[in-house]
Design a protein around this motif. Structure first.
Motif, mmCIF file in Angstrom:
data_model
loop_
_atom_site.group_PDB
_atom_site.id
_atom_site.type_symbol
_atom_site.label_atom_id
_atom_site.label_comp_id
_atom_site.label_asym_id
_atom_site.label_seq_id
_atom_site.Cartn_x
_atom_site.Cartn_y
_atom_site.Cartn_z
ATOM 1 N N LYS A 1 73.750 43.863 125.733
ATOM 2 C CA LYS A 1 73.322 42.518 125.322
ATOM 3 C C LYS A 1 71.832 42.437 125.037
ATOM 4 O O LYS A 1 71.381 41.537 124.341
ATOM 5 C CB LYS A 1 73.731 41.496 126.381
ATOM 6 C CG LYS A 1 75.235 41.326 126.464
ATOM 7 C CD LYS A 1 75.646 40.320 127.504
ATOM 8 C CE LYS A 1 77.164 40.254 127.555
ATOM 9 N NZ LYS A 1 77.658 39.439 128.627
ATOM 10 N N LEU B 1 71.071 42.536 121.250
ATOM 11 C CA LEU B 1 71.616 41.493 120.390
ATOM 12 C C LEU B 1 70.547 40.492 119.981
ATOM 13 O O LEU B 1 69.639 40.189 120.758
ATOM 14 C CB LEU B 1 72.742 40.742 121.104
ATOM 15 C CG LEU B 1 73.980 41.539 121.500
ATOM 16 C CD1 LEU B 1 74.963 40.636 122.235
ATOM 17 C CD2 LEU B 1 74.645 42.165 120.292
ATOM 18 N N GLN C 1 73.384 36.294 117.751
ATOM 19 C CA GLN C 1 74.533 37.053 118.257
ATOM 20 C C GLN C 1 74.829 36.703 119.709
ATOM 21 O O GLN C 1 75.991 36.593 120.095
ATOM 22 C CB GLN C 1 74.284 38.555 118.112
ATOM 23 C CG GLN C 1 74.318 39.039 116.684
ATOM 24 C CD GLN C 1 73.905 40.490 116.556
ATOM 25 O OE1 GLN C 1 73.002 40.962 117.266
ATOM 26 N NE2 GLN C 1 74.551 41.211 115.658
ATOM 27 N N VAL D 1 78.654 41.420 115.748
ATOM 28 C CA VAL D 1 78.656 41.971 117.103
ATOM 29 C C VAL D 1 79.807 42.978 117.257
ATOM 30 O O VAL D 1 79.640 44.032 117.857
ATOM 31 C CB VAL D 1 78.776 40.835 118.159
ATOM 32 C CG1 VAL D 1 79.045 41.393 119.541
ATOM 33 C CG2 VAL D 1 77.528 39.980 118.168
ATOM 34 N N SER E 1 79.973 46.977 118.638
ATOM 35 C CA SER E 1 80.577 47.155 119.959
ATOM 36 C C SER E 1 81.304 48.482 120.075
ATOM 37 O O SER E 1 81.636 49.122 119.081
ATOM 38 C CB SER E 1 81.545 46.010 120.240
ATOM 39 O OG SER E 1 82.668 46.112 119.394
#
Length: 177
Positions: free
Chosen positions: A51, A54, A58, A158, A162
């Motif tokens: 995270k 991001l 996002q 995102v 991932s």
């Protein structure tokens, strides 16, 4: 006389408030123990994201997303009639006015649609429906808070970044070819 009138009004209100229309949520619950269905609840942890990498957009999109509810019907030679019945039920549910269709693709034996519940600025859930005559169908409810089209687009970026934990999706393996 007045007491009888009040009772009659209460009974009328109760009868009118009962709704025979089935919601998608009710359909999921009703079929969660059915052997012909595969049921999965997937949280955002499936994405395995760092995270800290991001963007703020996002992060906002990810925070608006709670979970996915997946209900899939695996078609085989023993449940052809049930497959037709259940896919008609899903189509009927998705025709209700609360489900606003964004897109639909129909190529004969393959059907896919994207719908949502809520308003364009505050989407409560996205519904993805896909049906392939030889395999079965799947309904995915994307649930969240204050989702909007921009959040969904950001969530798509995102997803590209991932490292999805495919182990959580293993029960769907035979359905998707």
């Amino acid at each position: 006389m007045r007491f009888t009138f009040i009772i009659a009004v209460l009974v009328a209100v109760l009868l009118c408030s009962c709704n025979d229309k089935q919601s998608l949520q009710r359909y999921f619950v009703d079929n969660s123990e059915n052997k012909d269905f595969i049921v999965l609840d997937v949280t955002s942890t499936i994405l395995n994201l760092d995270k800290t990498k991001l963007s703020s957009e996002q992060k906002t999109a990810l925070e608006s997303f709670d979970k996915l509810n997946i209900l899939a019907f695996r078609k085989d030679s023993t449940n052809v009639v049930k497959f037709e019945t259940e896919s008609k039920k899903i189509n009927q549910i998705l025709k209700a006015k609360e489900y606003q269709e964004l897109m639909k693709v129909n190529s004969g034996s393959d059907i896919a649609s994207v719908s949502f519940v809520g308003s364009e600025d505050n989407i409560k859930e996205f519904i993805l429906y896909a049906k392939k005559d030889e395999n079965g169908f799947a309904v995915v409810r994307v649930l969240g808070d204050d989702m909007n089209p921009n959040n969904i687009l950001a969530l798509m970026t995102v997803l590209k970044e991932s490292k999805i934990d495919l182990e959580q999706l293993k029960p769907l393996e035979g359905l998707i070819k």
